[in-house]
Design a protein around this motif. Sequence first.
Motif, PDB file in Angstrom:
ATOM      1  N   GLY A  60       0.818  -1.206   0.000  1.00  0.00           N
ATOM      2  CA  GLY A  60       0.000   0.000   0.000  1.00  0.00           C
ATOM      3  C   GLY A  60       0.848   1.249   0.000  1.00  0.00           C
ATOM      4  N   ALA A  61       1.943   1.227   0.773  1.00  0.00           N
ATOM      5  CA  ALA A  61       2.850   2.377   0.800  1.00  0.00           C
ATOM      6  C   ALA A  61       3.508   2.584  -0.559  1.00  0.00           C
ATOM      7  CB  ALA A  61       3.906   2.179   1.884  1.00  0.00           C
ATOM      8  N   VAL A  62       3.861   1.483  -1.222  1.00  0.00           N
ATOM      9  CA  VAL A  62       4.473   1.589  -2.556  1.00  0.00           C
ATOM     10  C   VAL A  62       3.490   2.201  -3.549  1.00  0.00           C
ATOM     11  CG1 VAL A  62       5.364   0.272  -4.517  1.00  0.00           C
ATOM     12  CG2 VAL A  62       6.117  -0.277  -2.195  1.00  0.00           C
ATOM     13  N   PHE A  63       2.242   1.740  -3.521  1.00  0.00           N
ATOM     14  CA  PHE A  63       1.224   2.322  -4.388  1.00  0.00           C
ATOM     15  C   PHE A  63       1.078   3.820  -4.116  1.00  0.00           C
ATOM     16  CE2 PHE A  63       0.286  -1.809  -5.724  1.00  0.00           C
ATOM     17  CZ  PHE A  63      -0.705  -1.815  -6.692  1.00  0.00           C
ATOM     18  N   GLY A  64       1.076   4.190  -2.830  1.00  0.00           N
ATOM     19  CA  GLY A  64       0.978   5.597  -2.476  1.00  0.00           C
ATOM     20  C   GLY A  64       2.165   6.402  -2.964  1.00  0.00           C
ATOM     21  N   LEU A  65       3.360   5.821  -2.863  1.00  0.00           N
ATOM     22  CA  LEU A  65       4.557   6.522  -3.328  1.00  0.00           C
ATOM     23  C   LEU A  65       4.509   6.753  -4.832  1.00  0.00           C
ATOM     24  CD1 LEU A  65       7.330   4.737  -1.225  1.00  0.00           C
ATOM     25  CD2 LEU A  65       6.631   7.138  -1.040  1.00  0.00           C
ATOM     26  N   VAL A  66       4.067   5.738  -5.573  1.00  0.00           N
ATOM     27  CA  VAL A  66       3.964   5.892  -7.022  1.00  0.00           C
ATOM     28  C   VAL A  66       2.949   6.980  -7.372  1.00  0.00           C
ATOM     29  CG1 VAL A  66       3.275   4.752  -9.173  1.00  0.00           C
ATOM     30  CG2 VAL A  66       4.673   3.522  -7.495  1.00  0.00           C
ATOM     31  N   HIS A  67       1.793   6.930  -6.719  1.00  0.00           N
ATOM     32  CA  HIS A  67       0.761   7.942  -6.956  1.00  0.00           C
ATOM     33  C   HIS A  67       1.281   9.339  -6.615  1.00  0.00           C
ATOM     34  CE1 HIS A  67      -2.840  10.369  -6.081  1.00  0.00           C
ATOM     35  NE2 HIS A  67      -3.477   9.576  -6.922  1.00  0.00           N
ATOM     36  N   GLY A  68       1.921   9.457  -5.454  1.00  0.00           N
ATOM     37  CA  GLY A  68       2.427  10.753  -5.019  1.00  0.00           C
ATOM     38  C   GLY A  68       3.526  11.282  -5.917  1.00  0.00           C
ATOM     39  N   TRP A  69       4.393  10.389  -6.395  1.00  0.00           N
ATOM     40  CA  TRP A  69       5.493  10.833  -7.248  1.00  0.00           C
ATOM     41  C   TRP A  69       4.968  11.356  -8.578  1.00  0.00           C
ATOM     42  CZ3 TRP A  69       7.502   9.141 -11.991  1.00  0.00           C
ATOM     43  CH2 TRP A  69       8.736   9.696 -12.344  1.00  0.00           C
ATOM     44  N   ILE A  70       3.985  10.674  -9.151  1.00  0.00           N
ATOM     45  CA  ILE A  70       3.424  11.119 -10.427  1.00  0.00           C
ATOM     46  C   ILE A  70       2.698  12.454 -10.253  1.00  0.00           C
ATOM     47  CG2 ILE A  70       1.747  10.583 -12.238  1.00  0.00           C
ATOM     48  CD1 ILE A  70       2.352   7.629 -11.779  1.00  0.00           C
ATOM     49  N   CYS A  71       1.962  12.577  -9.144  1.00  0.00           N
ATOM     50  CA  CYS A  71       1.135  13.765  -8.946  1.00  0.00           C
ATOM     51  C   CYS A  71       1.926  15.012  -8.577  1.00  0.00           C
ATOM     52  CB  CYS A  71       0.084  13.496  -7.864  1.00  0.00           C
ATOM     53  SG  CYS A  71      -1.227  12.361  -8.378  1.00  0.00           S
ATOM     54  N   LYS A  72       3.205  14.867  -8.299  1.00  0.00           N
ATOM     55  CA  LYS A  72       3.979  16.056  -7.930  1.00  0.00           C
ATOM     56  C   LYS A  72       4.311  16.930  -9.142  1.00  0.00           C
ATOM     57  CE  LYS A  72       8.790  14.499  -8.318  1.00  0.00           C
ATOM     58  NZ  LYS A  72      10.072  14.327  -7.603  1.00  0.00           N
ATOM     59  N   TRP A  73       4.166  16.356 -10.353  1.00  0.00           N
ATOM     60  CA  TRP A  73       4.519  17.118 -11.544  1.00  0.00           C
ATOM     61  C   TRP A  73       3.449  18.159 -11.846  1.00  0.00           C
ATOM     62  CZ3 TRP A  73       9.361  16.475 -12.613  1.00  0.00           C
ATOM     63  CH2 TRP A  73       9.965  15.259 -12.312  1.00  0.00           C
ATOM     64  N   PRO A  74       3.825  19.305 -12.406  1.00  0.00           N
ATOM     65  CA  PRO A  74       2.851  20.390 -12.654  1.00  0.00           C
ATOM     66  C   PRO A  74       1.721  19.949 -13.584  1.00  0.00           C
ATOM     67  CG  PRO A  74       5.113  21.181 -12.874  1.00  0.00           C
ATOM     68  CD  PRO A  74       5.191  19.695 -12.765  1.00  0.00           C
ATOM     69  N   LYS A  75       0.517  20.401 -13.249  1.00  0.00           N
ATOM     70  CA  LYS A  75      -0.673  20.211 -14.065  1.00  0.00           C
ATOM     71  C   LYS A  75      -1.094  18.751 -14.221  1.00  0.00           C
ATOM     72  CE  LYS A  75      -1.000  24.590 -14.657  1.00  0.00           C
ATOM     73  NZ  LYS A  75      -2.043  25.338 -13.918  1.00  0.00           N
ATOM     74  N   VAL A  76      -0.594  17.893 -13.362  1.00  0.00           N
ATOM     75  CA  VAL A  76      -1.041  16.501 -13.378  1.00  0.00           C
ATOM     76  C   VAL A  76      -2.364  16.405 -12.631  1.00  0.00           C
ATOM     77  CG1 VAL A  76      -0.562  14.177 -12.541  1.00  0.00           C
ATOM     78  CG2 VAL A  76       1.262  15.515 -13.577  1.00  0.00           C
ATOM     79  N   ASN A  77      -3.315  15.727 -13.210  1.00  0.00           N
ATOM     80  CA  ASN A  77      -4.644  15.620 -12.637  1.00  0.00           C
ATOM     81  C   ASN A  77      -4.690  14.495 -11.607  1.00  0.00           C
ATOM     82  OD1 ASN A  77      -7.534  14.628 -12.471  1.00  0.00           O
ATOM     83  ND2 ASN A  77      -7.809  16.471 -13.705  1.00  0.00           N
ATOM     84  N   ASP A  78      -4.924  14.850 -10.335  1.00  0.00           N
ATOM     85  CA  ASP A  78      -4.980  13.854  -9.263  1.00  0.00           C
ATOM     86  C   ASP A  78      -6.048  12.798  -9.517  1.00  0.00           C
ATOM     87  OD1 ASP A  78      -3.093  15.438  -8.110  1.00  0.00           O
ATOM     88  OD2 ASP A  78      -4.197  15.846  -6.265  1.00  0.00           O
ATOM     89  N   ILE A  79      -7.200  13.228 -10.008  1.00  0.00           N
ATOM     90  CA  ILE A  79      -8.313  12.310 -10.221  1.00  0.00           C
ATOM     91  C   ILE A  79      -7.965  11.278 -11.281  1.00  0.00           C
ATOM     92  CG2 ILE A  79     -10.737  12.116 -10.884  1.00  0.00           C
ATOM     93  CD1 ILE A  79     -10.306  13.529  -8.235  1.00  0.00           C
ATOM     94  N   ALA A  80      -7.407  11.736 -12.405  1.00  0.00           N
ATOM     95  CA  ALA A  80      -7.061  10.826 -13.493  1.00  0.00           C
ATOM     96  C   ALA A  80      -6.003   9.816 -13.054  1.00  0.00           C
ATOM     97  CB  ALA A  80      -6.567  11.622 -14.708  1.00  0.00           C
ATOM     98  N   ILE A  81      -4.994  10.294 -12.336  1.00  0.00           N
ATOM     99  CA  ILE A  81      -3.944   9.386 -11.865  1.00  0.00           C
ATOM    100  C   ILE A  81      -4.524   8.390 -10.861  1.00  0.00           C
ATOM    101  CG2 ILE A  81      -1.754   9.234 -10.637  1.00  0.00           C
ATOM    102  CD1 ILE A  81      -1.605  10.359 -13.497  1.00  0.00           C
ATOM    103  N   GLY A  82      -5.423   8.861 -10.003  1.00  0.00           N
ATOM    104  CA  GLY A  82      -6.044   7.963  -9.044  1.00  0.00           C
ATOM    105  C   GLY A  82      -6.833   6.858  -9.715  1.00  0.00           C
ATOM    106  N   ILE A  83      -7.589   7.206 -10.747  1.00  0.00           N
ATOM    107  CA  ILE A  83      -8.368   6.196 -11.463  1.00  0.00           C
ATOM    108  C   ILE A  83      -7.437   5.207 -12.159  1.00  0.00           C
ATOM    109  CG2 ILE A  83      -9.958   5.842 -13.387  1.00  0.00           C
ATOM    110  CD1 ILE A  83     -11.250   8.521 -12.644  1.00  0.00           C
ATOM    111  N   ALA A  84      -6.340   5.733 -12.743  1.00  0.00           N
ATOM    112  CA  ALA A  84      -5.376   4.846 -13.396  1.00  0.00           C
ATOM    113  C   ALA A  84      -4.738   3.890 -12.388  1.00  0.00           C
ATOM    114  CB  ALA A  84      -4.302   5.681 -14.102  1.00  0.00           C
ATOM    115  N   MET A  85      -4.375   4.406 -11.200  1.00  0.00           N
ATOM    116  CA  MET A  85      -3.773   3.557 -10.172  1.00  0.00           C
ATOM    117  C   MET A  85      -4.782   2.543  -9.639  1.00  0.00           C
ATOM    118  SD  MET A  85      -0.576   4.259  -9.846  1.00  0.00           S
ATOM    119  CE  MET A  85      -0.281   3.367  -8.306  1.00  0.00           C
TER     120      MET A  85
END
Length: 308
Positions: free
Chosen positions: A78-103
């Motif tokens: 679970g922590a690894v999944f969170g780290l991947v999600h958090g790392w992707i979402c740190k980039w500018p203009k990345v949509n949290d919702i879209a990344i969450g659905i993809a994850m």
Amino acid sequence: MESSGIGIWGVPLAILAGAIRVSTPFIFVSLGESITERSGRINLGLEGTLVFGAMTAYAVAVLTGSPWLGVLAAMGTGAVFGLVHGWICKWPKVNDIAIGIAMMQFGLGLAFFLGKPFIKPAAPHLPSIPLGLWSGVPQIQAALNINVLFMIGAVLAFALLWAFRNTRLGLILRVVGDSTDAARAMGIDPDRVRLIATAAGGALAAIGGAYLSLYYPGSWNEGISSGQGLMAVALVIFARWNPVGCFFAALLFGGAGALGPALQSVGVTQGYYLFYAAPYVLTLAILIATSSPTRSLAGAPGALSLTK
């Protein structure tokens, strides 16, 4: 007192027992999401984290014979999944919702693929504490047969509320969640804080998955979650990002989910199945009631938005 004399108390006791059993995954997922959203990020991928955590916990418990090692392994994934999600979402203009659905889809697909060999083998279950031994009534004994993770979740909810309000880490989390610019002015790295918060949220969500596979219902299959990870996001909004509020809201959702089985247990044979939809109806009602284009939600972190 004989069990046949339980009478009118049968339904409330069945709902209480069901609320405790059903609410535990909601507790951990909502507490995890409250940490993540307090940092100013939303994670809709917790459904995938929950299911992958359930699979991981069950597989490790089967292979090692220890359910607690299964819980720890689930937390790690679970922590690894969170780290991947958090790392992707740190980039500018990345949509949290879209990344969450993809994850979410990634977690579900990976769990179904890796979990196929573990559908039939039996894993040891997590222990529970029989607090109802003082009674000779089976319904009371069942209602007070409480899993250890439920108690841990209750303690964790109050501990998180205290930490948010009284510790330096809680202050940092709240500052980052309320204003990215203010956090940077204080020398705080918002991306790092959100990364850690998302990882912590994922670890807690995976504990909820471990509970599903190792206690109730206590098996691994591809439909084990039934959308509980997504419903927990609505629960956090309903609780106004308050961990103790999340705990009691989870009990409310659990009680709603226990209505159908409770009615069936006392002999209601017609229409009881409609109450199985109660948690989903409650989720929809909460989302409608809290949605407004003109006003913000009380208690919502100021930096919580779709993009960072």
